[in-house]
Design an enzyme around this catalytic site. Sequence first.
Site, mmCIF file in Angstrom:
data_model
loop_
_atom_site.group_PDB
_atom_site.id
_atom_site.type_symbol
_atom_site.label_atom_id
_atom_site.label_comp_id
_atom_site.label_asym_id
_atom_site.label_seq_id
_atom_site.Cartn_x
_atom_site.Cartn_y
_atom_site.Cartn_z
ATOM 1 N N LYS A 50 9.693 -124.586 64.912
ATOM 2 C CA LYS A 50 9.186 -123.271 65.327
ATOM 3 C C LYS A 50 7.710 -123.148 65.003
ATOM 4 C CE LYS A 50 13.643 -120.931 64.885
ATOM 5 N NZ LYS A 50 14.522 -120.024 64.138
ATOM 6 N N GLN A 94 14.451 -117.104 58.525
ATOM 7 C CA GLN A 94 15.451 -118.065 58.984
ATOM 8 C C GLN A 94 16.793 -117.796 58.302
ATOM 9 O OE1 GLN A 94 14.952 -120.167 61.471
ATOM 10 N NE2 GLN A 94 16.967 -121.093 61.379
ATOM 11 N N ASP A 117 12.954 -111.956 66.157
ATOM 12 C CA ASP A 117 14.323 -112.456 66.340
ATOM 13 C C ASP A 117 15.186 -111.429 67.076
ATOM 14 O OD1 ASP A 117 15.005 -115.039 65.485
ATOM 15 O OD2 ASP A 117 14.926 -114.461 63.369
HETATM 16 N N1 GUN Z 1 19.630 -119.362 62.402
HETATM 17 C C1 GUN Z 1 20.227 -119.852 63.510
HETATM 18 N N2 GUN Z 1 19.648 -119.357 64.612
HETATM 19 C C2 GUN Z 1 18.658 -118.546 64.200
HETATM 20 C C3 GUN Z 1 17.697 -117.757 64.883
HETATM 21 O O1 GUN Z 1 17.629 -117.678 66.116
HETATM 22 N N3 GUN Z 1 16.840 -117.076 64.093
HETATM 23 C C4 GUN Z 1 16.895 -117.113 62.751
HETATM 24 N N4 GUN Z 1 16.024 -116.395 62.058
HETATM 25 N N5 GUN Z 1 17.781 -117.836 62.077
HETATM 26 C C5 GUN Z 1 18.651 -118.534 62.812
#
Ligand code: GUN
Length: 284
Positions: A50, A94, A117
């Site tokens: 990311k 995350q 998100d």
């Molecule tokens: N863990 C698994 N998928 C995601 C996501 O799209 N965003 C975040 N912050 N954590 C995750």
Amino acid sequence: MTARILDGKALAERMRADIAAKIATLPYRPGLAVVIVGDNPASAVYVRNKERAARESGIAARTIALPATTAESALLALIAELNADPATDGILVQLPLPAHIHAQRVIEAIDPAKDVDGFHPINAGYLVLGLPALVPCTPRGVMRLLAEAGTRLAGARAAVLGRSAIVGRPVAALLTAADATVTLLHSRTRDIAAECRRAEIVIAAVGRAEMVRGDWIAPGAVVIDVGINRGADGKLRGDVAFAECAAKASAITKVPGGVGPMTIAYLLENTLEAAARRRVAAMG
Ligand code: GUN
């Protein structure tokens, strides 16, 4: 029938190039803060990807890595700081978080305007109501892949497997907003295979390797596989038994190379949107 493969990797690359070109024309640099707590190896990979993708597109991205022992109060204090920082347009924490941290409390501490998100209840609520919101990245990627397949959504029967807050529920809301007839299937559904077989669109987001079998798929259906399951052999598998389902479907995604890269592309898009909206809001 042999299904067309929907190439999320190639589409995400095109999107990222477009996003980079757009950012290059802006009089400001959107800022993204990615927060990771602990040392879950899969999360570490996701977060690295990311941050790298964000930087490559011209976003001012930084990762804040905290030890697994971090107190919830310390994480909440960091989020308050990021909320107040004018250079930070997007905040992503995350998941999963260590068990001693209340994830929902953390999500709700994020300024909804910076919630790239789309997990904050304010954004989730707007989405369900069909109002403008920051929309979760993976569900946006799913919708884009359906569009890419030329799938007619209005009136179509769509089966969504899995009711998670991150994928299943928001995908169901987006499909509903697009006038599909949505059935949300889950662990307590009776005869999930029969429900699935009625659908022209199948979105699998259950987290169980190859659960969706070929005989669950109606001829010509479009199948999107959101699953990422790592087997004991270290190999990644989707929620869909690919070969069996590809023999029935008209279009299908692969794992890896399907939905995953789209999630990252939409994180960049959401950061861009958050940055633009915050600037409009600041002008009053
Ligand atoms: N863990 C698994 N998928 C995601 C996501 O799209 N965003 C975040 N912050 N954590 C995750």
